[in-house]
Every structure is written in structure tokens, then in C-alpha cells.
Design an enzyme around this catalytic site. Structure first.
Site, PDB file in Angstrom:
ATOM      1  CG  HIS A  71     -41.161  91.303 109.206  1.00  0.00           C
ATOM      2  ND1 HIS A  71     -40.551  91.744 110.365  1.00  0.00           N
ATOM      3  CD2 HIS A  71     -42.492  91.198 109.490  1.00  0.00           C
ATOM      4  CE1 HIS A  71     -41.481  91.889 111.310  1.00  0.00           C
ATOM      5  NE2 HIS A  71     -42.655  91.570 110.815  1.00  0.00           N
TER       6      HIS A  71
HETATM    7  O1  RIB Z   1     -41.434  87.378 111.941  1.00  0.00           O
HETATM    8  C1  RIB Z   1     -41.697  87.853 110.648  1.00  0.00           C
HETATM    9  C2  RIB Z   1     -41.606  86.759 109.647  1.00  0.00           C
HETATM   10  O2  RIB Z   1     -42.601  85.772 109.927  1.00  0.00           O
HETATM   11  C3  RIB Z   1     -41.901  87.233 108.212  1.00  0.00           C
HETATM   12  O3  RIB Z   1     -41.188  86.439 107.308  1.00  0.00           O
HETATM   13  C4  RIB Z   1     -43.367  86.977 108.078  1.00  0.00           C
HETATM   14  O4  RIB Z   1     -43.758  86.767 106.713  1.00  0.00           O
HETATM   15  C5  RIB Z   1     -43.511  85.689 108.846  1.00  0.00           C
HETATM   16  O5  RIB Z   1     -43.130  84.624 107.985  1.00  0.00           O
END
Ligand code: RIB
Ligand code: CA
Length: 315
Positions: A245
């Protein structure tokens, strides 16, 4: 990219994917000048996210980077964490020694306010990799800084992919929906990396192998973090790897052409418990509400991982 490196503040809740994003930023001085890194409570509590942020800076060979602790809980709701994904420490996978570099005494929110007041207006980009608590708190505490922010590039939300912590809400927004509402209503130019795009950036076996093949400590760490981090999503989605992500935020700053999206209106659900933290993204332009976000829907995944591998090889 303009000639001068973009000046950024990273707000983060490491988290293995945050860690890879921070390594990418610190490995790219020709594109990015990191003024400071602020930990926020999210994936794991603040005492761990601030520790992890310092571990990552030391791994990048930059123990002089200023790391701050920000808010230890969301603005209104109780803290929700994600050890079930990231492990007890938030950086589970490889064994990691405690950091020796210092944590800054100044509160991270005060660092945001002070930096935005000091630097020329429209020259600082905030990169949010976790819940938006610190940024929203800074805006509430010092409304004068909001108009001075060049851009906020954040990982959060979802439209076609909807949610990952509830059926309709993504973790970063769900943890602090009030903070997200403040940021999305702020008028600051937003670039949003939702699950719609991050779910197309999967840590396939070949891509993890390429990190390990770097033969460096950072390359090994990224591979081992990924081996741990991806088990939850692979099991949940039956996918070939897990979505990486947060590095999408930093990669967009370096090579925006890898990403495609559209400027739309995005608002945050803060009333209904059923849909709390949902990003109501007007992808089809049916509301007539003003566009407040560049909402990214796709990425050249091979190009993204090639950039990641090439840059992390530098550390
Ligand atoms: O949903 C994904 C996000 O939530 C990313 O930033 C992961 O590190 C968590 O913080
Ligand atoms: Ca994160």
C-alpha cells in the site's frame, strides 16, 4: 518532477509497508527531501510506531533523520490497531534491534505547524501513510497552516475495492474518520492512493525474490517483512502476494506517470457505525459536489516494483 527535490513530511504508522515507503523516500534524494518523519498510532501503538520509524531510518543509513512522536490516539474514537496483519511489533518478520538514534523531543503536530509556518507557502507536501490524526490535529490547532500546504498525498480509502477493515472502510480512514473528514474538507489539494490502486501492486514471489537478490541488508529486510506481512492478505484474498500500500504514495511523487486516476469528490462517513470511515468517492460524477481529490485507480505494477527495487538497491 520539477528540478528541485520535493520537500516532504512523512506521517506514518510503521507497519512493514510504511517501512518500504520510507526506504524509497530516503533512497531518492534527487526527487525528495524528507524534512522529518512523524509517527502516529495506527497499525500498532505510538510507542512502537515511533520506535519502528527510527529503526527504518537507521536501516537506510540515515540516523540523523528527525523522527517525532505525534498523536497516540484518534481525535474522537478509541484506537484500533492491526497486529493481526503487522505482528506484535508492527515490523514482524526479521529480528530487529532497538534503535539508538534519538526521538525528537518536539511533538510531531508542533513540528508540522512550525515547519509550515517557517517554509514558504505551497512548498511542503505532507505524505500520510497512516491515520490522519496528526495532520487534522495540526489543522485544528493552527488553521493558518492549511492554506500553506502544497499538497497532501495519502494512502487511504477505497471505492471499487471498498474496505479492508470493514466491508466498506479502509484501515487508515476507519481508525480516525473525524481526522479524515477534516483533511478531505480542508481544501488542500489531495492525491489519494486507495485500495483500488494498492490492490494492483501485489508482492508476487518474483518481486519479493528481486528484493532478496539485492544482497543488501535493506533488500533482505524488505523481503522478510513482505514474507510476514503478506500472509494475512494472501489468505484473505487468495491472491498472489499482498498489496504494498504505502510505497504508492512515495512512488507517485517520483514517477506520477506510473499511476492513473481522476479528480473527483470524496467525502467521509462519520455518522453511521455501519459505514463508519467509508470514502464516498463520486467516481461517476453523479453528485455535482466539487472535486477535492485526485483519486488513483490503477498503476503500472511492473514499473512500480522496478522503481522500488532500483532505489532500495542504493541503500
Ligand atoms: O489499509 C492499508 C493501510 O493501513 C496501510 O497504510 C497500512 O500500513 C495500514 O496503515
Ligand atoms: Ca501505514
Amino acid at each position: 518532477m520539477s528540478d528541485a527535490p520535493r520537500k516532504i513530511i512523512i506521517d506514518t504508522d510503521p507497519g512493514q509497508d510504511d517501512a518500504v515507503a520510507i526506504l524509497l523516500a530516503l533512497a531518492s534524494p534527487e526527487d525528495i527531501e524528507v524534512l522529518g518523519i512523524i509517527a502516529v498510532a495506527g497499525n500498532v501503538p505510538l510507542d512502537l510506531t515511533q520506535r519502528n520509524a527510527r529503526i527504518i531510518c537507521e536501516l537506510a543509513g540515515q540516523p540523523g533523520m528527525r523522527v517525532f512522536a505525534g498523536c497516540d490516539r484518534p481525535m474522537v474514537r478509541p484506537l484500533v490497531t492491526a497486529e493481526y496483519v503487522h505482528g506484535k511489533t508492527g515490523l514482524d518478520g526479521p529480528q530487529m534491534a532497538d534503535p539508538t538514534m534519538p526521538l525528537q523531543d518536539q511533538h510531531g503536530v508542533d513540528f508540522i505547524i512550525e515547519t509550515l509556518r517557517r517554509e514558504p507557502a505551497q512548498t511542503i507536501t505532507l505524505c500520510a501513510l497512516g491515520p490522519l490524526t496528526n495532520i487534522a490535529t495540526a489543522m485544528e490547532r493552527a488553521p493558518d497552516i492549511t492554506g500553506r500546504i502544497q499538497q497532501i498525498v495519502l494512502m487511504g480509502g477505497g471505492y471499487f475495492e471498498q474496505g479492508n477493515v470493514t466491508p466498506v472502510a479502509e484501515f487508515n480512514i476507519y481508525v480516525d474518520p473525524q481526522a479524515a473528514d477534516i483533511v478531505f474538507r480542508s481544501g488542500v489539494p489531495l492525491v489519494v492512493m486507495p485500495l483500488d490502486v494498492t490492490h494492483k501492486a501485489l508482492t508476487t514471489g518474483a518481486r519479493v525474490k528481486a528484493f532478496r537478490a539485492l544482497g543488501t541488508e535493506p533488500g533482505r529486510m524488505v523481503a522478510e517483512w513482505t514474507d510476514f506481512f503478506e500472509r494475512f492478505d494472501k489468505q484473505k484474498y487468495g491472491s498472489d502476494g499482498a498489496p504494498l500500500h504505502d510505497p504508492c504514495v512515495i512512488a507517485w511523487l517520483i514517477r506520477p506517470e506510473l499511476f492513473q486516476g481522476r479528480k473527483i469528490n470524496v467525502e467521509i462517513e462519520t455518522q453511521s457505525e455501519l459505514t463508519m470511515g467509508m470514502t464516498v468517492a463520486d467516481w461517476w460524477g453523479v453528485t455535482g459536489r466539487p472535486s477535492n481529490a485526485l483519486f488513483i485507480g490503477s498503476v503500472d505494477a511492473d514499473g512500480f516494483f522496478a522503481l522500488l527495487t532500483e532505489r532500495i538497491a542504493r541503500l
